[in-house]
Scaffold this motif. Structure first.
Motif, PDB file in Angstrom:
ATOM      1  N   LEU A   1      20.307  25.415 -18.827  1.00 18.20           N
ATOM      2  CA  LEU A   1      20.136  26.222 -17.621  1.00 18.20           C
ATOM      3  C   LEU A   1      20.701  27.613 -17.851  1.00 18.20           C
ATOM      4  O   LEU A   1      21.470  27.854 -18.796  1.00 18.20           O
ATOM      5  N   LEU A   2      20.345  28.527 -16.994  1.00 18.87           N
ATOM      6  CA  LEU A   2      20.904  29.872 -17.073  1.00 18.87           C
ATOM      7  C   LEU A   2      22.424  29.798 -17.028  1.00 18.87           C
ATOM      8  O   LEU A   2      23.003  29.098 -16.197  1.00 18.87           O
ATOM      9  N   GLY A   3      23.066  30.511 -17.943  1.00 18.75           N
ATOM     10  CA  GLY A   3      24.520  30.511 -18.029  1.00 18.75           C
ATOM     11  C   GLY A   3      25.072  29.530 -19.039  1.00 18.75           C
ATOM     12  O   GLY A   3      26.266  29.566 -19.357  1.00 18.75           O
ATOM     13  N   ALA A   4      24.209  28.622 -19.552  1.00 16.09           N
ATOM     14  CA  ALA A   4      24.685  27.606 -20.492  1.00 16.09           C
ATOM     15  C   ALA A   4      24.678  28.097 -21.936  1.00 16.09           C
ATOM     16  O   ALA A   4      25.628  27.858 -22.692  1.00 16.09           O
ATOM     17  N   THR A   5      23.622  28.787 -22.330  1.00 11.68           N
ATOM     18  CA  THR A   5      23.519  29.261 -23.708  1.00 11.68           C
ATOM     19  C   THR A   5      24.609  30.298 -23.987  1.00 11.68           C
ATOM     20  O   THR A   5      24.730  31.295 -23.286  1.00 11.68           O
ATOM     21  N   GLY A   6      25.404  30.057 -24.999  1.00 14.24           N
ATOM     22  CA  GLY A   6      26.484  30.979 -25.343  1.00 14.24           C
ATOM     23  C   GLY A   6      27.735  30.813 -24.496  1.00 14.24           C
ATOM     24  O   GLY A   6      28.624  31.672 -24.528  1.00 14.24           O
ATOM     25  N   PHE A   7      27.829  29.702 -23.750  1.00 13.80           N
ATOM     26  CA  PHE A   7      28.989  29.518 -22.873  1.00 13.80           C
ATOM     27  C   PHE A   7      30.295  29.483 -23.656  1.00 13.80           C
ATOM     28  O   PHE A   7      31.276  30.143 -23.290  1.00 13.80           O
ATOM     29  N   GLU A   8      30.347  28.727 -24.750  1.00 18.01           N
ATOM     30  CA  GLU A   8      31.590  28.633 -25.520  1.00 18.01           C
ATOM     31  C   GLU A   8      31.992  29.991 -26.092  1.00 18.01           C
ATOM     32  O   GLU A   8      33.182  30.343 -26.120  1.00 18.01           O
ATOM     33  N   ALA A   9      31.024  30.764 -26.529  1.00 14.74           N
ATOM     34  CA  ALA A   9      31.330  32.103 -27.018  1.00 14.74           C
ATOM     35  C   ALA A   9      31.896  32.981 -25.912  1.00 14.74           C
ATOM     36  O   ALA A   9      32.806  33.796 -26.137  1.00 14.74           O
ATOM     37  N   MET A  10      31.378  32.804 -24.701  1.00 16.12           N
ATOM     38  CA  MET A  10      31.893  33.569 -23.565  1.00 16.12           C
ATOM     39  C   MET A  10      33.323  33.138 -23.229  1.00 16.12           C
ATOM     40  O   MET A  10      34.161  33.973 -22.891  1.00 16.12           O
ATOM     41  N   VAL A  11      33.600  31.834 -23.327  1.00 21.23           N
ATOM     42  CA  VAL A  11      34.966  31.355 -23.102  1.00 21.23           C
ATOM     43  C   VAL A  11      35.930  32.034 -24.072  1.00 21.23           C
ATOM     44  O   VAL A  11      37.060  32.391 -23.714  1.00 21.23           O
ATOM     45  N   ASN A  12      35.470  32.251 -25.292  1.00 22.43           N
ATOM     46  CA  ASN A  12      36.316  32.893 -26.296  1.00 22.43           C
ATOM     47  C   ASN A  12      36.616  34.354 -25.974  1.00 22.43           C
ATOM     48  O   ASN A  12      37.523  34.949 -26.562  1.00 22.43           O
ATOM     49  N   GLN A  13      35.844  34.932 -25.048  1.00 15.87           N
ATOM     50  CA  GLN A  13      36.089  36.325 -24.643  1.00 15.87           C
ATOM     51  C   GLN A  13      37.029  36.407 -23.437  1.00 15.87           C
ATOM     52  O   GLN A  13      37.318  37.494 -22.938  1.00 15.87           O
ATOM     53  N   SER A  14      37.496  35.263 -22.963  1.00 15.92           N
ATOM     54  CA  SER A  14      38.218  35.208 -21.692  1.00 15.92           C
ATOM     55  C   SER A  14      39.439  36.113 -21.649  1.00 15.92           C
ATOM     56  O   SER A  14      39.622  36.876 -20.695  1.00 15.92           O
TER      57      SER A  14
ATOM     58  N   MET B   1      39.868  33.830 -14.489  1.00 20.70           N
ATOM     59  CA  MET B   1      38.852  33.755 -15.533  1.00 20.70           C
ATOM     60  C   MET B   1      38.260  32.344 -15.636  1.00 20.70           C
ATOM     61  O   MET B   1      37.054  32.183 -15.831  1.00 20.70           O
ATOM     62  N   HIS B   2      39.103  31.328 -15.484  1.00 23.53           N
ATOM     63  CA  HIS B   2      38.571  29.960 -15.507  1.00 23.53           C
ATOM     64  C   HIS B   2      37.584  29.760 -14.360  1.00 23.53           C
ATOM     65  O   HIS B   2      36.497  29.180 -14.551  1.00 23.53           O
ATOM     66  N   HIS B   3      37.962  30.228 -13.197  1.00 17.32           N
ATOM     67  CA  HIS B   3      37.084  30.134 -12.020  1.00 17.32           C
ATOM     68  C   HIS B   3      35.746  30.805 -12.286  1.00 17.32           C
ATOM     69  O   HIS B   3      34.678  30.219 -12.025  1.00 17.32           O
ATOM     70  N   LEU B   4      35.760  32.018 -12.805  1.00 13.08           N
ATOM     71  CA  LEU B   4      34.522  32.765 -13.021  1.00 13.08           C
ATOM     72  C   LEU B   4      33.670  32.145 -14.127  1.00 13.08           C
ATOM     73  O   LEU B   4      32.440  32.044 -13.998  1.00 13.08           O
ATOM     74  N   LEU B   5      34.293  31.731 -15.215  1.00 12.97           N
ATOM     75  CA  LEU B   5      33.541  31.136 -16.317  1.00 12.97           C
ATOM     76  C   LEU B   5      32.881  29.829 -15.899  1.00 12.97           C
ATOM     77  O   LEU B   5      31.756  29.532 -16.310  1.00 12.97           O
ATOM     78  N   ARG B   6      33.558  29.058 -15.049  1.00 14.47           N
ATOM     79  CA  ARG B   6      33.018  27.780 -14.613  1.00 14.47           C
ATOM     80  C   ARG B   6      31.956  27.931 -13.527  1.00 14.47           C
ATOM     81  O   ARG B   6      31.296  26.963 -13.162  1.00 14.47           O
ATOM     82  N   ARG B   7      31.774  29.117 -13.029  1.00 16.80           N
ATOM     83  CA  ARG B   7      30.713  29.376 -12.055  1.00 16.80           C
ATOM     84  C   ARG B   7      29.515  30.098 -12.687  1.00 16.80           C
ATOM     85  O   ARG B   7      28.371  29.833 -12.329  1.00 16.80           O
ATOM     86  N   TYR B   8      29.789  31.002 -13.623  1.00 22.05           N
ATOM     87  CA  TYR B   8      28.722  31.869 -14.127  1.00 22.05           C
ATOM     88  C   TYR B   8      28.424  31.680 -15.607  1.00 22.05           C
ATOM     89  O   TYR B   8      27.381  32.120 -16.077  1.00 22.05           O
ATOM     90  N   GLY B   9      29.312  31.039 -16.350  1.00 25.01           N
ATOM     91  CA  GLY B   9      29.052  30.802 -17.756  1.00 25.01           C
ATOM     92  C   GLY B   9      28.751  32.081 -18.504  1.00 25.01           C
ATOM     93  O   GLY B   9      29.410  33.112 -18.328  1.00 25.01           O
ATOM     94  N   SER B  10      27.708  32.039 -19.326  1.00 24.61           N
ATOM     95  CA  SER B  10      27.364  33.209 -20.132  1.00 24.61           C
ATOM     96  C   SER B  10      26.682  34.305 -19.321  1.00 24.61           C
ATOM     97  O   SER B  10      26.374  35.376 -19.863  1.00 24.61           O
ATOM     98  N   GLU B  11      26.456  34.070 -18.021  1.00 24.82           N
ATOM     99  CA  GLU B  11      25.967  35.138 -17.147  1.00 24.82           C
ATOM    100  C   GLU B  11      27.113  35.985 -16.588  1.00 24.82           C
ATOM    101  O   GLU B  11      26.856  36.933 -15.839  1.00 24.82           O
ATOM    102  N   LEU B  12      28.331  35.668 -16.939  1.00 19.73           N
ATOM    103  CA  LEU B  12      29.467  36.414 -16.412  1.00 19.73           C
ATOM    104  C   LEU B  12      29.354  37.924 -16.652  1.00 19.73           C
ATOM    105  O   LEU B  12      29.705  38.712 -15.758  1.00 19.73           O
ATOM    106  N   PRO B  13      28.863  38.387 -17.811  1.00 24.58           N
ATOM    107  CA  PRO B  13      28.726  39.844 -17.984  1.00 24.58           C
ATOM    108  C   PRO B  13      27.855  40.509 -16.912  1.00 24.58           C
ATOM    109  O   PRO B  13      28.088  41.674 -16.579  1.00 24.58           O
TER     110      PRO B  13
END
Length: 576
Positions: free
Chosen positions: A415-428, A442-454
């Motif tokens: 789903l949207l936000g899933a691809t690259g999620f772990e890489a995004m976590v590494n940018q936290s 940051m945990h809150h935002l990453l768990r809601r938006y995943g790789s769409e956080l940018p």
């Protein structure tokens, strides 16, 4: 292709509904309908999905917020069902939605020595084995861990010392149910599905021989109607299944009963536990589920015979959940601890279809059947297995020959936000330092938006005020409200409070103290004038008053009557 459910997307989608003929028209925007829309669209089928309310407005935003195999089903020997659910759990945790679905430990308390521990260990052990097999031999979550009484109290210090002699720790997963549905819809739109909320099917249209050829859809925002042509119509309307089927005028269909499940929400600091709790009760099961800022406790299982749109917990329901939780808590919970409540309706599928002569596919938990030529209905199932239900529904609509040519691809589709999620976590840490956000934020935002956080952070770059916390609900930032309206399909103030920034069920005043600020941000995003903004605020305040009154009522009929004192922001016609 854009995946945004933006203010401009909806008018364009309404035009497309009338202008084109679709391969599949899905009625219902809960998790099953959203899953069907994505399954069909990702096969290359021209797909439309309509929902009479907001996305996930029914059962799919009122669940226990769990993705689980259903440990209790093992004790009914439903091995196939548990295996199917655990397989889907693994897919959601690893591929489909790792940003939205998070592994969660639970304790199974033991009350007697030796025999119960051995008996339970076998059950949980089988759960672990099925989980690993379902994940292709991988250990997606930790396996069971046996705890002494001392160890159990370290994990859950608030439990009564005489309530257990030890425990088994096992894992399932939790999910923001409404957010997953919204991401399913947005991902379907990415694959060119046409999606419209607040659009009600008011008639099913027929061609020669009585075949269903589409539907008449009323835009509840304007009162205007459009004719939608479709080769296949799939109804995924949950507790409204029989109402939808009646429009088809056929003899086939499913019989569904509504069962109410309620939950209470308490502050995270009220319990210092590091694991959740799973309890079997006399009438149902009780989950005590930890989230970042609160606990969800439920559920019940009682027949509901009132209106279907706005189920509500009663005072009796709340007392029952409190009593069940207090059976094991050293310091009893009281009503003063409760910061939120909500109720949902399970569509309990009855054993037989209405016409046994109709073509039907039955699983342990859900059934797909032909209502009339050109139209099928699906009902039953679990939130966890929505993807399997969706695949079955589309396969059934296409027929075996065509389904083989266009097989489902959703088992491996992020789903949207899933691809690259772990890489995004590494940018936290880096992103947190840049925007002044701590680890909790940051945990809150990453768990809601995943790789769409940018994308969300880009709105803060454009308007730094969006990076500020909401004054009345500092667990959320203003950018989340803006994104709910600009990208996530919210078209009314209540849509934000209920399914996106979920203060309706996570604050004692149901978000009342945040209305002015959230309305200000929403008005700017959706270009509301002062009159529209005032109407939206008044409507949501009336809803709050009705819901608070309902939860003090002693019975279902009294609670339902209290809730219905507040008019919907849109009804069968126009927002005036």
């Amino acid at each position: 292709m854009s995946e945004s459910l933006s203010p401009s997307q909806r008018p364009a989608a309404l035009q497309a509904l009338e202008a084109e003929e679709f391969d599949v028209l899905v009625i219902g925007g809960g998790v099953t309908g959203a899953g069907i829309a994505l399954d069909a669209a990702s096969r290359g089928l021209r797909t439309a999905v309509v929902e009479a309310q907001d996305w996930a407005s029914g059962t799919s935003s009122r669940s226990s917020r769990l993705i689980h195999g259903g440990l209790r089903y093992l004790y009914n020997l439903d091995f196939k069902l548990v295996f199917e659910a655990l397989t889907e759990r693994a897919r959601l945790l690893t591929t489909i939605a790792p940003h939205l679905v998070e592994a969660q430990p639970f304790l199974w308390p033991l009350k007697t020595r030796a025999i119960e521990r051995a008996y339970s260990a076998v059950g949980v052990g089988l759960y672990d084995v099925l989980s690993i097999v379902g994940a292709g031999g991988k250990k997606v979550v930790p396996i069971q861990h046996h705890l002494s009484k001392k160890g159990a109290l370290e994990h859950f210090p608030e439990i009564k010392h005489d309530a257990l002699i030890g425990a088994i720790e096992f894992y399932d997963a939790r999910v923001d149910d409404a957010r997953l549905v919204i991401q399913l819809i947005r991902t379907a739109v990415q694959y060119d599905a046409v999606a419209v909320s607040r659009a009600k099917v008011t008639a099913l249209d027929k061609g020669e021989g009585g075949r269903i050829t589409g539907a008449t859809v009323t835009d509840l925002e304007t009162g205007e109607t459009v004719k939608v042509r479709a080769k296949h119509v799939i109804a995924a309307t949950g507790v409204w299944t029989e109402d939808t089927q009646e429009m088809a005028g056929g003899t086939g269909g499913l019989k569904v009963l509504a069962s109410k499940g309620i939950h209470i929400v308490i502050p995270r600091e009220r319990l210092k536990a590091t694991a959740g709790m799973f309890l079997r009760t006399e009438k149902s099961v009780l989950f005590i589920i930890p989230w970042q800022h609160y606990w969800v406790i439920g559920t019940t299982d009682t027949a509901w015979h009132e209106q279907l749109k706005h189920p509500v917990p009663t005072s009796k329901d709340i007392d029952y959940v409190l009593a069940q939780a207090n059976e094991i808590l050293e310091k009893p919970l009281t009503r003063d601890d409760i910061i939120g409540t909500y109720a949902g309706l399970r569509p309990l599928l009855q054993p037989k279809v209405l016409d046994e002569a109709k073509s039907t596919k039955v699983s342990r938990e859900h059934t797909v059947t032909e209502v009339a030529p050109g139209m099928i209905a699906i009902a039953g199932g679990k939130y966890t297995t929505y993807r399997v239900m969706a695949e079955d529904a589309v396969d059934f609509a296409l027929g075996s020959k065509e389904a083989k040519k266009r097989p489902s691809v959703t088992a491996g589709l992020p789903l949207l936000g899933a691809t690259g999620f772990e890489a995004m976590v590494n940018q936290s840490d880096r992103l947190g330092a840049k925007y002044g956000f701590d680890a909790d934020r940051m945990h809150h935002l990453l768990r809601r938006y995943g790789s769409e956080l940018p994308d969300l952070l880009a709105t803060i770059d454009e308007d730094p005020t969006l990076g500020q916390p909401l004054a009345a609900a500092p667990q959320f930032i203003r950018a989340e409200v803006h994104r709910a309206a600009a990208v996530e399909g919210a078209i009314h103030l209540e849509d934000i409070f209920i399914s996106r920034v979920r203060l309706n069920s996570e604050s004692p005043d149901r978000g009342g103290s945040a209305i002015d600020e959230i309305a200000e941000i929403t008005a700017k995003a959706l270009d509301w004038d002062e009159d529209r903004t005032a109407r939206e605020k008044a409507s949501y305040r009336a809803r709050i008053a009705a819901e608070l009154a309902a939860q003090e009522a002693p019975s279902d009929d009294a609670a339902s009557e209290a809730r219905m004192q507040a008019d919907d922001i849109v009804g069968e016609g126009v927002l005036v």
